[in-house]
Every structure is written in C-alpha cells, then in structure tokens.
Design a protein around this motif. Structure first.
Motif, short mmCIF file in Angstrom:
data_model
loop_
_atom_site.label_atom_id
_atom_site.label_comp_id
_atom_site.label_asym_id
_atom_site.label_seq_id
_atom_site.Cartn_x
_atom_site.Cartn_y
_atom_site.Cartn_z
N ALA A 122 37.32 26.95 45.17
CA ALA A 122 36.78 27.97 44.27
C ALA A 122 37.86 28.37 43.29
O ALA A 122 39.00 28.61 43.67
CB ALA A 122 36.32 29.19 45.06
N HIS A 123 37.50 28.43 41.99
CA HIS A 123 38.44 28.91 40.98
C HIS A 123 37.73 29.94 40.11
O HIS A 123 36.55 29.82 39.81
CB HIS A 123 39.04 27.77 40.15
CG HIS A 123 38.07 27.11 39.23
ND1 HIS A 123 37.27 26.07 39.62
CD2 HIS A 123 37.78 27.34 37.93
CE1 HIS A 123 36.52 25.69 38.61
NE2 HIS A 123 36.81 26.45 37.57
N ALA A 124 38.48 30.95 39.75
CA ALA A 124 37.94 32.05 38.95
C ALA A 124 37.90 31.67 37.49
O ALA A 124 38.78 30.98 36.98
CB ALA A 124 38.79 33.30 39.13
N LEU A 125 36.85 32.13 36.81
CA LEU A 125 36.76 31.94 35.36
C LEU A 125 37.54 33.07 34.68
O LEU A 125 37.31 34.24 34.96
CB LEU A 125 35.30 31.97 34.91
CG LEU A 125 34.41 30.88 35.49
CD1 LEU A 125 32.98 31.05 34.98
CD2 LEU A 125 34.94 29.50 35.15
N GLY A 126 38.50 32.70 33.84
CA GLY A 126 39.26 33.69 33.08
C GLY A 126 40.45 34.28 33.81
O GLY A 126 41.15 35.12 33.26
N GLU A 127 40.68 33.88 35.04
CA GLU A 127 41.84 34.36 35.82
C GLU A 127 42.47 33.18 36.53
O GLU A 127 41.81 32.18 36.80
CB GLU A 127 41.42 35.41 36.85
CG GLU A 127 40.82 36.67 36.28
CD GLU A 127 41.82 37.54 35.55
OE1 GLU A 127 43.03 37.40 35.78
OE2 GLU A 127 41.38 38.35 34.73
N SER A 128 43.73 33.28 36.87
CA SER A 128 44.43 32.21 37.58
C SER A 128 44.33 32.43 39.08
O SER A 128 45.32 32.74 39.75
CB SER A 128 45.90 32.18 37.16
OG SER A 128 46.01 31.89 35.80
N ILE A 129 43.12 32.27 39.59
CA ILE A 129 42.88 32.44 41.03
C ILE A 129 42.20 31.18 41.53
O ILE A 129 41.19 30.75 40.99
CB ILE A 129 42.00 33.66 41.34
CG1 ILE A 129 42.53 34.92 40.69
CG2 ILE A 129 41.88 33.85 42.84
CD1 ILE A 129 41.62 36.12 40.83
N PHE A 130 42.75 30.59 42.60
CA PHE A 130 42.20 29.40 43.22
C PHE A 130 42.31 29.56 44.73
O PHE A 130 43.32 30.05 45.23
CB PHE A 130 42.97 28.14 42.78
CG PHE A 130 42.50 26.89 43.45
CD1 PHE A 130 41.45 26.18 42.93
CD2 PHE A 130 43.10 26.45 44.61
CE1 PHE A 130 40.99 25.02 43.56
CE2 PHE A 130 42.67 25.30 45.25
CZ PHE A 130 41.61 24.58 44.72
N THR A 131 41.28 29.16 45.45
CA THR A 131 41.34 29.18 46.90
C THR A 131 40.45 28.08 47.45
O THR A 131 39.65 27.49 46.71
CB THR A 131 40.96 30.57 47.47
OG1 THR A 131 41.28 30.60 48.87
CG2 THR A 131 39.49 30.89 47.24
N GLU A 132 40.57 27.81 48.73
CA GLU A 132 39.76 26.79 49.38
C GLU A 132 39.52 27.15 50.83
O GLU A 132 40.25 27.97 51.40
CB GLU A 132 40.43 25.42 49.26
CG GLU A 132 41.81 25.35 49.86
CD GLU A 132 42.52 24.05 49.54
OE1 GLU A 132 41.91 23.13 48.97
OE2 GLU A 132 43.70 23.95 49.88
N ALA A 133 38.50 26.53 51.41
CA ALA A 133 38.16 26.80 52.81
C ALA A 133 37.28 25.67 53.33
O ALA A 133 36.71 24.89 52.55
CB ALA A 133 37.45 28.13 52.95
N ASP A 134 37.15 25.61 54.65
CA ASP A 134 36.35 24.56 55.28
C ASP A 134 34.85 24.85 55.27
O ASP A 134 34.05 23.94 55.20
CB ASP A 134 36.81 24.34 56.72
CG ASP A 134 38.20 23.72 56.78
OD1 ASP A 134 38.54 22.93 55.87
OD2 ASP A 134 38.94 24.01 57.73
N THR A 135 34.47 26.13 55.36
CA THR A 135 33.06 26.50 55.41
C THR A 135 32.75 27.54 54.33
O THR A 135 33.66 28.18 53.80
CB THR A 135 32.68 27.09 56.78
OG1 THR A 135 33.36 28.35 56.94
CG2 THR A 135 33.04 26.14 57.93
N GLU A 136 31.46 27.73 54.06
CA GLU A 136 31.06 28.75 53.09
C GLU A 136 31.47 30.13 53.55
O GLU A 136 31.93 30.95 52.75
CB GLU A 136 29.55 28.70 52.85
CG GLU A 136 29.12 27.55 51.98
CD GLU A 136 27.64 27.62 51.64
OE1 GLU A 136 27.08 28.72 51.50
OE2 GLU A 136 27.04 26.53 51.50
#
Length: 68
Positions: free
Chosen positions: A18-32
């Motif tokens: 997942a990455h944010a629109l307009g901000e420098s934020i990124f993260t990831e995970a195995d499940t929703e």
C-alpha cells in the motif's frame, strides 16, 4: 487534511503493498487484516497527532489477464 488515500495492490511475492497518494508512506502485509493495521500505524508515525487525517481510504487495485 481530512482524508488520505492508499492504493493497495497484490505483491508479486504474495501479500499486499500500500502506498499513499500525495505522501511518502509505504507499507506491506501478508493479509488484508494485517494491512489495515499496518496502514493505520504508518499514518500515525508519519503525521503529528494534530495533523493526522481523520479518514484513511484503501483503494484496492487488481489486474486480471484474460487469454483469448
């Protein structure tokens, strides 16, 4: 800011990114479910409490390939 939008995609190696629109934020995970928690934590870490968005929107994007 009242809302922040994250684009969520399936990761090639499995799980979600997942990455944010307009901000420098990124993260990831195995499940929703894990991704929802990770996004909330990333937003808390990125913004001061007084400037944190009130709504976090997840926009799931999925590509499908159809063979003719």
């Amino acid at each position: 800011m009242t809302e922040i939008v994250f684009v969520v995609e399936l990761a090639p190696e499995g799980g979600y990114t997942a990455h944010a629109l307009g901000e420098s934020i990124f993260t990831e995970a195995d499940t929703e479910a894990e991704l929802r928690v990770a996004v909330q934590e990333a937003v808390r870490c990125h913004f001061d409490e007084s400037k944190s968005p009130k709504v976090i929107r997840l926009h799931f994007v999925r590509d499908e390939l159809l063979a003719a």
